[in-house]
Structures are given as structure tokens and as C-alpha cells.
Design an enzyme around this catalytic site. Structure first.
Site, PDB file in Angstrom:
ATOM      1  N   ARG A 159       0.851  -1.185   0.000  1.00  0.00           N
ATOM      2  CA  ARG A 159       0.000   0.000   0.000  1.00  0.00           C
ATOM      3  C   ARG A 159       0.891   1.241   0.000  1.00  0.00           C
ATOM      4  NH1 ARG A 159      -1.769  -3.652   3.889  1.00  0.00           N
ATOM      5  NH2 ARG A 159      -3.867  -4.507   3.545  1.00  0.00           N
ATOM      6  N   LYS A 183      -1.722  -3.216   8.101  1.00  0.00           N
ATOM      7  CA  LYS A 183      -2.876  -2.823   8.903  1.00  0.00           C
ATOM      8  C   LYS A 183      -2.865  -3.554  10.239  1.00  0.00           C
ATOM      9  CE  LYS A 183      -6.069  -1.559   5.175  1.00  0.00           C
ATOM     10  NZ  LYS A 183      -7.396  -1.838   4.548  1.00  0.00           N
ATOM     11  N   HIS A 255      -4.236   2.464  -5.292  1.00  0.00           N
ATOM     12  CA  HIS A 255      -3.985   1.022  -5.242  1.00  0.00           C
ATOM     13  C   HIS A 255      -3.662   0.416  -6.610  1.00  0.00           C
ATOM     14  CE1 HIS A 255      -4.463   0.428  -1.114  1.00  0.00           C
ATOM     15  NE2 HIS A 255      -5.565  -0.301  -1.058  1.00  0.00           N
ATOM     16  N   ARG A 258      -0.693  -1.881  -6.689  1.00  0.00           N
ATOM     17  CA  ARG A 258      -0.966  -3.023  -5.793  1.00  0.00           C
ATOM     18  C   ARG A 258      -1.876  -4.033  -6.496  1.00  0.00           C
ATOM     19  NH1 ARG A 258      -1.058  -4.602  -0.371  1.00  0.00           N
ATOM     20  NH2 ARG A 258      -3.053  -5.266   0.512  1.00  0.00           N
ATOM     21  N   HIS A 281      -3.191  -9.605   3.461  1.00  0.00           N
ATOM     22  CA  HIS A 281      -4.626  -9.750   3.699  1.00  0.00           C
ATOM     23  C   HIS A 281      -4.860 -10.696   4.870  1.00  0.00           C
ATOM     24  CE1 HIS A 281      -5.803  -8.607  -0.715  1.00  0.00           C
ATOM     25  NE2 HIS A 281      -5.657  -7.553   0.060  1.00  0.00           N
ATOM     26  N   TYR A 290      -8.955 -11.349  -6.993  1.00  0.00           N
ATOM     27  CA  TYR A 290      -8.031 -11.260  -8.122  1.00  0.00           C
ATOM     28  C   TYR A 290      -8.157 -12.461  -9.044  1.00  0.00           C
ATOM     29  CZ  TYR A 290      -6.088  -7.372  -5.576  1.00  0.00           C
ATOM     30  OH  TYR A 290      -5.956  -6.171  -4.934  1.00  0.00           O
TER      31      TYR A 290
END
Length: 311
Positions: A159, A183, A255, A258, A281, A290
Site C-alpha cells: 500500500r 494494517k 492502489h 498493488r 490480507h 483477483y
């Protein structure tokens, strides 16, 4: 119990809309949308000979949901999001009628709007990514910095906030890895491609020292003109500016690289769980979007290339 006349569909719709306006304070735009959707519902029921709300069965509500998507009721077929909104209005109507004692049963209780299709992330073709990465150039402090920034974003799938949060010591040039703070404070180590390592090395040797002289000795890897840590907004502007210079066909977002990183890995045969770890993730479900991108690409190629695809 309401009188029989009060069970007329048109009367109940009017009462429901009044209830939303007066007791719930629903916004005018929302009321107008509900009114349109319920008018279509009334017309659908009328075609089936149903005038009283007590005569509506679950199959009628289900049939209306199908008609919204197909246009079989004589109206324009709706997109999934619009059809879902119309069914929300119908469910609200029947919930109101049941709660108000007009009907003994709620025929829409077990009818649920169709789930919304996942919005697929935008990924650039490989040739457009390469064109973007070639834009900053190799002369001038900012150009060298921007080249390293873009190379690192695409090489790691990080990110923008993770890349601008890097300190110099978070890059291991020998091992060709980077330590990212994701995160929730979760850290992960991600491999870095050789072109990105070389771009970062060129930046730390040829450009960062000059930028750092304007600041107060921050350990940040990417610096602004004042010698402080480059902000997320400034990094996003670097991406946007160079995308415009490259004449990319698709609109870019923070993004973009990414998404391109993840899509290109999966197209190249990478396991989705490996990509999950690289992206940081928490759930593989997030990463699986994806795989939908690549399936769509395969479907498009099939439709245009196979002689019996449209048969």
C-alpha cells in the site's frame, strides 16, 4: 385489523410512503425512488390480477424480482444494484403491512435482494506498468526518488501508506527484502525484485543525501523537498502525475500498482494463498477477488477466439 378497503395495494403503498415521510423522516430522494419502485410493483401485481395486498404470495414477490432483472413486466431491465433497491422497497412495504395488522403473513420475509457482485479492482496491463515505471527518469533528485518509489510499489504490492512509512533500515538490499508495517500493526517481510532494489540503491546514494540535508535527520526512506518523510498524498500525486505522462488508458488510483502486482502474480501461476501473504490480507477471501479478474480475462479471450463460443 384494518378494513378490507385498506388492504388495497395502492392504499397500502400510500400509507407506507406516508409512514416513511412522517414517522421515519426519510429523505425526499429516497421516497421518490421507493415510490417509483412500488409503482412498478403495483403494475406487476395488477397484470397478475392481484389488487389486495392480502392476496400476495412469496412466489409473486420472487417473480417480481426476476422481472426487474429481465424486463418481462414491460419495463426496462434493471442493473443488479437497482433491482436490489427495488426489492428493499418491496420488503419494507410488506414488513409495514404485517406490523400494522393489515396482513397476517409477510410474503417477502424470506426474499432477499441479490448480493452485489464484487467490484473488481483495476489492474494495468504489464506493458502499461512498464511504461509508467519508465516515466520518472534517472536525472534529478525528485525523478530518482519517484522512480524508486514506483518500482517499490509495483515490486512489493505494498500500500502507498506502507511504502511512505518505510525507514532506511527496513530495506535489506543483500537479501532483497523489505519489512512492511501493515494494517493493525502487523508486519510482513516481502521480497523485492532486482530492478526495484537497484532503483532504491540509486536513490539512497544519489538523491536521498541531498534531500536529507534540508531536514532534521529523519530515518524515513522517502523524503520530500524539505527533508521530511514523504506524505501519502504526495506519493499518490507522484503516481498520478507519471500515469498521466505515460498516457495510461485506465484511470489510476492509489492502489493501482498493488492491484496490478496481485493480478500479474496470479496470471503468472502464483498460488492465491502466497499472494495473500504478500499483500498482507487477513483473509484469503479478500485476495480471491483477483482470481475473478483473471477468469474474466480468460472468458473475454475465449469469447473472441473460440469459433463456437457464441453458439
Amino acid at each position: 385489523m384494518a378494513q378490507a378497503g385498506g388492504a388495497d395495494v395502492e392504499r397500502v403503498v400510500g400509507a407506507y410512503l406516508d409512514h416513511l415521510a412522517v414517522e421515519r423522516g426519510t429523505a425526499r430522494n429516497t421516497l421518490d425512488g421507493y415510490a417509483r419502485d412500488l409503482r412498478r410493483y403495483r403494475e406487476y401485481l395488477a397484470r397478475r390480477g392481484i389488487a389486495a395486498i392480502t392476496g400476495i404470495a412469496p412466489a409473486d414477490v420472487t417473480g417480481f424480482g426476476v422481472a426487474l432483472r429481465t424486463g418481462d413486466d414491460g419495463h426496462r431491465a434493471l442493473a443488479p444494484s437497482s433491482a436490489a433497491r427495488a426489492l428493499v422497497a418491496v420488503r419494507g412495504l410488506h414488513r409495514f403491512a404485517h406490523a400494522d395488522g393489515i396482513t397476517e403473513h409477510d410474503p417477502a420475509r424470506d426474499i432477499h435482494p441479490p448480493s452485489q457482485a464484487k467490484r473488481l479492482p483495476k489492474a494495468l496491463p504489464v506493458d502499461e506498468v512498464l511504461r509508467l515505471l519508465a516515466m520518472p527518469g534517472t536525472e534529478g533528485e525528485r525523478a530518482i526518488r519517484d522512480s524508486a518509489l514506483l518500482e517499490l510499489l509495483y515490486s512489493t504490492g505494498a500500500r502507498i501508506s506502507e511504502v511512505v512509512g518505510l525507514d532506511v533500515d527496513d530495506i535489506d538490499e543483500e537479501e532483497r527484502t523489505v519489512l512492511l508495517d501493515g494494517k493493525g500493526g502487523k508486519q510482513r517481510i516481502v521480497p523485492v525484485g532486482r530492478p526495484a532494489i537497484e532503483a532504491v540503491r540509486a536513490y539512497t546514494v544519489r538523491a536521498r543525501p541531498s534531500l536529507a540535508r534540508n531536514g532534521r535527520g529523519t530515518p524515513a526512506l522517502f523524503l520530500n523537498a524539505r527533508g521530511g518523510r514523504l506524505s501519502r498524498q504526495s506519493a499518490w500525486q507522484v503516481l498520478k502525475t507519471n500515469a498521466e505522462r505515460a498516457g495510461l488508458s485506465a484511470a489510476v488510483s492509489p492502489h493501482t500498482l498493488r492491484h496490478s502486482f496481485a493480478t500479474h502474480l496470479i496470471e503468472g501461476g502464483a498460488d492465491v494463498r502466497v499472494v495473500q501473504e504478500l499483500l498482507g490480507h487477513a483473509s484469503v477471501t479478500t485476495t480471491q477477488v483477483y482470481t475473478l479478474v483473471t477468469v474474466n480475462t480468460l472468458r473475454e479471450v475465449y469469447a473472441t477466439a473460440h469459433p463456437r463460443a457464441l453458439g
